[in-house]
Design a protein around this motif. Structure first.
Motif, PDB file in Angstrom:
ATOM      1  N   SER A 270       0.244  -1.204   0.094  1.00 59.59           N
ATOM      2  CA  SER A 270      -0.118   0.471  -0.214  1.00 59.59           C
ATOM      3  C   SER A 270       0.804   1.288   0.158  1.00 59.59           C
ATOM      4  O   SER A 270       0.780   2.213  -0.758  1.00 59.59           O
ATOM      5  N   HIS A 271       1.976   1.260   0.552  1.00 60.12           N
ATOM      6  CA  HIS A 271       2.578   1.865   0.320  1.00 60.12           C
ATOM      7  C   HIS A 271       4.373   2.450   0.252  1.00 60.12           C
ATOM      8  O   HIS A 271       5.164   3.129   0.623  1.00 60.12           O
ATOM      9  N   SER A 272       4.828   1.508  -0.838  1.00 58.42           N
ATOM     10  CA  SER A 272       5.695   1.538  -1.435  1.00 58.42           C
ATOM     11  C   SER A 272       5.663   1.140  -2.760  1.00 58.42           C
ATOM     12  O   SER A 272       4.648   0.844  -3.339  1.00 58.42           O
ATOM     13  N   ASN A 273       6.936   1.529  -3.603  1.00 54.25           N
ATOM     14  CA  ASN A 273       6.921   1.597  -4.632  1.00 54.25           C
ATOM     15  C   ASN A 273       7.037   0.594  -5.563  1.00 54.25           C
ATOM     16  O   ASN A 273       8.131  -0.153  -6.209  1.00 54.25           O
ATOM     17  N   MET A 274       7.668  -0.782  -4.071  1.00 53.52           N
ATOM     18  CA  MET A 274       8.816  -1.681  -4.311  1.00 53.52           C
ATOM     19  C   MET A 274       7.782  -3.211  -5.533  1.00 53.52           C
ATOM     20  O   MET A 274       7.419  -3.368  -5.594  1.00 53.52           O
ATOM     21  N   SER A 275       8.572  -3.508  -6.085  1.00 51.75           N
ATOM     22  CA  SER A 275       7.860  -4.357  -6.913  1.00 51.75           C
ATOM     23  C   SER A 275       7.677  -5.384  -6.140  1.00 51.75           C
ATOM     24  O   SER A 275       8.019  -5.924  -4.857  1.00 51.75           O
ATOM     25  N   ILE A 276       6.458  -6.719  -6.684  1.00 51.76           N
ATOM     26  CA  ILE A 276       6.339  -7.840  -6.044  1.00 51.76           C
ATOM     27  C   ILE A 276       7.291  -8.178  -5.567  1.00 51.76           C
ATOM     28  O   ILE A 276       7.546  -9.132  -4.160  1.00 51.76           O
ATOM     29  N   LYS A 277       8.193  -8.840  -6.441  1.00 49.58           N
ATOM     30  CA  LYS A 277       9.517 -10.049  -6.282  1.00 49.58           C
ATOM     31  C   LYS A 277      10.204  -9.515  -5.173  1.00 49.58           C
ATOM     32  O   LYS A 277      11.175  -9.494  -4.188  1.00 49.58           O
ATOM     33  N   GLU A 278      10.371  -7.684  -4.747  1.00 53.99           N
ATOM     34  CA  GLU A 278      11.180  -6.975  -3.552  1.00 53.99           C
ATOM     35  C   GLU A 278      10.739  -7.407  -2.838  1.00 53.99           C
ATOM     36  O   GLU A 278      11.720  -7.309  -1.591  1.00 53.99           O
ATOM     37  N   ILE A 279       9.539  -6.862  -2.340  1.00 55.28           N
ATOM     38  CA  ILE A 279       8.348  -7.455  -1.396  1.00 55.28           C
ATOM     39  C   ILE A 279       8.841  -8.861  -1.147  1.00 55.28           C
ATOM     40  O   ILE A 279       8.923  -8.856   0.637  1.00 55.28           O
ATOM     41  N   ALA A 280       8.735  -9.508  -1.781  1.00 54.97           N
ATOM     42  CA  ALA A 280       9.101 -11.141  -2.078  1.00 54.97           C
ATOM     43  C   ALA A 280      10.148 -11.615  -0.511  1.00 54.97           C
ATOM     44  O   ALA A 280      11.051 -12.097   0.193  1.00 54.97           O
ATOM     45  N   ASP A 281      11.056 -10.674  -1.290  1.00 56.73           N
ATOM     46  CA  ASP A 281      12.525 -11.004  -0.796  1.00 56.73           C
ATOM     47  C   ASP A 281      12.736 -10.363  -0.010  1.00 56.73           C
ATOM     48  O   ASP A 281      13.202 -10.660   0.614  1.00 56.73           O
ATOM     49  N   ILE A 282      12.860  -8.623   0.597  1.00 58.57           N
ATOM     50  CA  ILE A 282      12.639  -8.445   1.995  1.00 58.57           C
ATOM     51  C   ILE A 282      12.412  -8.835   2.838  1.00 58.57           C
ATOM     52  O   ILE A 282      12.787  -8.977   3.803  1.00 58.57           O
ATOM     53  N   LEU A 283      10.891  -9.607   2.556  1.00 61.05           N
ATOM     54  CA  LEU A 283       9.989 -10.205   4.065  1.00 61.05           C
ATOM     55  C   LEU A 283      10.610 -12.025   3.299  1.00 61.05           C
ATOM     56  O   LEU A 283      10.001 -12.662   4.340  1.00 61.05           O
ATOM     57  N   GLU A 284      11.599 -12.459   3.431  1.00 60.82           N
ATOM     58  CA  GLU A 284      12.985 -13.445   2.919  1.00 60.82           C
ATOM     59  C   GLU A 284      11.410 -14.845   2.931  1.00 60.82           C
ATOM     60  O   GLU A 284      11.613 -15.940   3.204  1.00 60.82           O
ATOM     61  N   PHE A 285      11.050 -14.923   1.815  1.00 61.87           N
ATOM     62  CA  PHE A 285       9.926 -15.394   1.153  1.00 61.87           C
ATOM     63  C   PHE A 285      11.195 -16.226   0.522  1.00 61.87           C
ATOM     64  O   PHE A 285      11.721 -15.837  -0.679  1.00 61.87           O
TER      65      PHE A 285
END
Length: 317
Positions: A270-285
């Motif tokens: 909701s509040h970032s411009n990160m890509s879906i893959k970047e979010i998955a990576d930062i949350l260590e999926f």
């Protein structure tokens, strides 16, 4: 207390604590009975439970606050009897079982309900909140002095006005803000009575352990999703961590872990411009596919669709 004074059980039926099949009470149940003056899926406001019968005991799946305006009410909470008189509030917590509900003939009330899900979203679980919840669990009836009775009356008058005039921007947000203000007034009354000592007693030890778990959850920001990892850090077994979590909050350790991850997913989408893959990576999926399945199972839609819905919502506002 004299039986003839408290003579009106719900729907004419006394509730039996020995009944093992407790009726679940949540927002949907209140709406089905057609007694709600206001409901938006998160909060509900009404003045009475209506005339339909409730057989046996009931279990709350929400937070409910019953402000006694006139008369008095009595009920058993987890087998122990409590009475609320005029000027007092009885607070019901999720998973509590209620039975033998009776009210006086002149009973009048104002009832506010908050869904379990909304409470989890809006109340940050910290030490103070846990201590307040622990106090209310054994002291569900709160007495209001004249000043706070007047404040509750004013809050209700404003809320009643907004119910009658529901149109306009940010109506739901305004209703939630008024509700939160009323809750914090109650917290302010309860706080001086809470013992914040963390030493001694099984209950205090369990609360302290869960607080440490909650601190770890907050620090890890949804990245760690293994009960064993948290249990190892706390030097206990996973089974015991889940037992403590369930005892203190009514939810397992894994449920709290997943909730923390979901909150962070919502925040990034909701509040970032990160890509879906970047979010998955930062949350260590482990991979994008697993991240997508996890998100859909908890939010009901894919990460891309959730981001699109939030974007449309913000544009409409």
């Amino acid at each position: 207390m004299e039986q003839q004074y408290l003579q009106k059980p719900i729907g004419g039926t006394y509730m039996d604590i020995n009944n093992n099949s407790a009726q679940k009470i949540d927002l949907d149940y209140i709406l089905e009975r057609g007694v709600a003056d206001y409901s938006d899926g998160d909060i509900v406001i009404f003045e009475h439970l209506g005339g339909k019968s409730v057989d046996g005991s009931v279990k709350l799946d929400m937070i409910m606050m019953v402000y006694c305006v006139k008369g008095r009410m009595q009920c058993d909470v987890n087998g122990k009897t409590y009475t609320a008189n005029a000027g007092e509030v009885m607070i019901g917590l999720p998973n509590n079982v209620y039975s033998n509900y009776m009210i006086s003939p002149d009973f009048e009330s104002r009832i506010f309900g908050l869904s379990y899900a909304a409470a989890e979203r809006n109340m940050r679980i910290n030490r103070d909140v846990l201590d307040l919840i622990g106090y209310v669990a054994t002291n569900p009836v709160i007495s209001l002095d004249d000043e706070r009775q007047a404040l509750v009356t004013k809050y209700y008058s404003i809320i009643a006005h907004k119910i009658k005039s529901p149109h306009g921007y940010f109506h739901k947000e305004i209703m939630h803000s008024l509700f939160q203000c009323a809750m914090y007034e109650l917290f302010a009354i309860i706080a001086p009575h809470v013992q914040y000592s963390h030493d001694g007693g099984e209950t205090k030890q369990a609360n302290l352990l869960f607080r440490k778990f909650a601190d770890l959850l907050s620090a890890n920001e949804g990245k760690v999703r293994s009960v064993k990892r948290y249990a190892d850090e706390l030097c206990i077994t996973p089974k015991y961590l889940s037992f403590v979590s369930k005892t203190v909050t009514g939810k397992t350790a894994l449920e709290w872990i997943h909730q923390s991850t979901v909150k962070n997913i919502e925040r990034y989408l909701s509040h970032s411009n990160m890509s879906i893959k970047e979010i998955a990576d930062i949350l260590e999926f482990p991979n994008l596919s697993f991240f997508g399945k996890f998100t859909k199972s908890h939010l009901g839609v894919s990460p891309t669709e959730y981001r699109r819905q939030q974007s449309m919502k913000n544009k409409n506002l």
